[in-house]
Design a protein around this motif. Structure first.
Motif, short mmCIF file in Angstrom:
data_model
loop_
_atom_site.label_atom_id
_atom_site.label_comp_id
_atom_site.label_asym_id
_atom_site.label_seq_id
_atom_site.Cartn_x
_atom_site.Cartn_y
_atom_site.Cartn_z
N SER A 183 0.85 -1.19 0.00
CA SER A 183 0.00 0.00 0.00
C SER A 183 0.88 1.24 0.00
CB SER A 183 -0.92 -0.02 1.22
OG SER A 183 -0.15 -0.20 2.40
N VAL A 185 0.83 5.69 -0.20
CA VAL A 185 0.24 7.03 -0.31
C VAL A 185 1.23 7.91 -1.03
CG1 VAL A 185 -0.25 9.17 0.95
CG2 VAL A 185 -1.32 7.06 1.69
N GLN A 187 1.76 11.88 -1.56
CA GLN A 187 1.30 13.22 -1.17
C GLN A 187 1.69 14.19 -2.27
OE1 GLN A 187 3.67 13.00 2.61
NE2 GLN A 187 1.82 13.90 3.46
N ILE A 209 -2.94 5.45 -3.10
CA ILE A 209 -3.79 6.59 -2.70
C ILE A 209 -3.03 7.88 -2.96
CG2 ILE A 209 -5.03 7.65 -0.77
CD1 ILE A 209 -4.69 4.75 0.60
N ILE A 211 -3.02 11.97 -2.46
CA ILE A 211 -3.61 13.10 -1.74
C ILE A 211 -3.13 14.37 -2.42
CG2 ILE A 211 -3.69 14.34 0.46
CD1 ILE A 211 -3.06 11.73 1.87
N THR A 229 -8.21 8.74 -4.68
CA THR A 229 -7.65 10.08 -4.52
C THR A 229 -8.39 10.79 -3.39
OG1 THR A 229 -9.15 11.01 -6.18
CG2 THR A 229 -6.97 10.32 -6.93
N ARG A 241 -8.27 13.14 6.51
CA ARG A 241 -7.56 12.41 5.44
C ARG A 241 -6.85 11.18 6.03
NH1 ARG A 241 -6.27 17.87 3.68
NH2 ARG A 241 -4.17 17.76 4.56
N VAL A 245 -7.30 7.23 5.01
CA VAL A 245 -6.20 6.34 4.62
C VAL A 245 -6.25 5.08 5.50
CG1 VAL A 245 -3.67 6.06 4.65
CG2 VAL A 245 -4.70 8.13 3.67
N THR A 249 -6.86 0.95 4.47
CA THR A 249 -5.73 0.03 4.68
C THR A 249 -5.95 -0.85 5.90
OG1 THR A 249 -4.60 1.83 5.88
CG2 THR A 249 -4.00 1.53 3.58
N THR A 254 -0.19 3.01 5.46
CA THR A 254 0.40 2.41 4.26
C THR A 254 1.86 2.01 4.49
OG1 THR A 254 0.98 4.58 3.36
CG2 THR A 254 -1.11 3.64 2.68
N VAL A 257 4.92 5.84 2.22
CA VAL A 257 4.39 7.17 1.94
C VAL A 257 5.45 7.91 1.14
CG1 VAL A 257 3.55 9.36 2.89
CG2 VAL A 257 3.01 7.22 4.06
N LEU A 273 0.49 8.71 8.43
CA LEU A 273 -0.13 7.80 7.46
C LEU A 273 0.62 6.48 7.31
CD1 LEU A 273 -0.78 10.46 4.63
CD2 LEU A 273 -2.29 9.81 6.52
#
Ligand SMILES: [Zn+2]
Ligand SMILES: [Zn+2]
Length: 367
Positions: A183, A185, A187, A209, A211, A229, A241, A245, A249, A254, A257, A273
């Motif tokens: 997983s 994220v 940013q 994901i 952001i 998103t 947010r 996340v 998950t 995640t 990141v 996150l």
């Protein structure tokens, strides 16, 4: 015969409008290449330069992402820096950063992205031959790595992720890669975030994901493989947010990141996150000054790894071309070039990028 001249956009002083200077076009010397610009990528970092957040000495020609057509080869140049033969009329891709091969980073660390002299040739020579890219003609001086753009690869697709794709390729290398099913994220959804999204997707990340904002850029992130998103305009609260996340998950956060936001508060948010044992790659904060409160024991308690990465190395430029060549048909890379400006309008280009109106803006000198 009249001497040819070329235009260039010059940053004379921070926060002052860029000036357009016209200078003679000089034949390339031994080992050099004279190239006619078709695409000078406008990078968010250029906006930071313009605002003086990264101070530059003296007048400089802006632009550190270029695609250009070879106009003349200097004596002794018959290939690019990967050994591919080059001829007049071929397209090349470069960044004006030349490792010196004579410093500690270049020869002992073996990490030319940390070369102490790599910027020596870019800044401070706005009058003579320039390797920058907001201009009609660039002179790729001897020792500056450049690579031939394959014939089946559109220039727009190459410049769409400009310096961002090589930067992220080095980032993933320093991160230690992403395994299928991890997983992630990302940013930020500017060019660095989009490059991160594409590469994470190609690595098999799931969920992936992103952001960021605005919605137009997030839509491109979806085209580049984002599974989810989170639009910061719709979800302005960082805690909300983070909750989302966690929801996506199984409550864990995640595995990876990637900070590609270039905004200091993103760092504090990113730490919230990451899953236990996760990794945090810091890419985008290169030119964003500032501090953020952090609880260091989290890094300790959760076995986190925080990895910085700056710039890229010649191999990442070459790899970027390979990635674009392999994937430009499947992902709408060329379509990410949303804005084109004449050299004379470089100032407007910077301002549009600063307002986040663009996905990717390029300086496109008239043919
Ligand atoms: Zn850049
Ligand atoms: Zn060096």
């Amino acid at each position: 015969m009249t001497q040819r001249t070329g235009k260039r956009a010059v940053l004379v002083a921070a926060n002052q409008p860029l000036e357009i200077w016209e200078r003679p076009v000089v034949d390339p010397g031994p080992g050099e290449v004279l190239a006619r610009l078709t695409h000078g990528g406008v990078c968010g970092t250029d906006v930071h330069f313009w605002r003086g957040e990264v101070p530059l000495p003296g007048p400089v020609v802006l632009g550190h992402e270029g695609v250009a057509v070879i106009e003349m080869l200097g004596a002794g140049v018959s290939t690019d820096y990967a050994g591919t033969p080059v001829a007049v009329g071929d397209r090349v891709y470069w960044q004006p950063v030349a490792p010196c091969q004579r410093c500690y980073a270049c020869t002992v660390l073996g990490d030319v992205s940390m070369c102490e002299n790599a910027f020596a040739g870019i800044f401070g020579n706005a009058d003579g031959p320039t390797t920058a890219s907001y201009c009609d003609y660039a002179t790729l001086r001897a020792g500056l790595p450049f690579y031939r753009v394959p014939d089946d690869t559109p220039s727009d697709a190459v410049i769409a992720l400009g310096c961002a794709l090589p930067t992220m390729l080095q980032g993933l290398e320093r991160l230690g890669g992403i395994r299928p099913g991890m997983s992630v994220v990302v940013q930020g959804c500017g060019p660095v975030g989009l490059a991160a999204t594409l590469l994470a997707h190609l690595s098999g990340a799931a969920p992936l994901i992103v952001i960021g904002a605005p919605a137009r850029r997030l839509a491109v992130a979806c085209q580049f493989g984002a599974t989810h998103t989170l639009d910061m305009d719709e979800l302005p609260d960082a805690a909300a947010r983070a909750a989302r996340v966690r929801e996506l998950t199984g409550g864990r956060g995640t595995d990876v990141v990637i900070e590609a936001a270039g905004a200091v508060p993103a760092f504090g948010e990113g730490l919230q996150l990451i899953a236990r044992g996760g990794r945090y790659l810091i890419v985008g904060l290169w030119s964003a000054p500032g501090t953020v409160p952090v609880e260091p024991r989290m890094i300790n308690n959760l076995n986190l790894r925080i990895i910085g990465t700056a710039l890229s190395q010649p191999r990442h430029l070459y790899q970027a071309l390979q990635v674009v060549q392999a994937h430009h048909r499947r992902f709408p890379l060329a379509a990410a070039v949303t804005h084109r400006y004449r050299i004379e309008d470089s100032q407007q280009a910077l301002e549009a990028v600063a307002r986040l109106e663009t996905v990717k803006a390029v300086i496109a000198p008239a043919a």
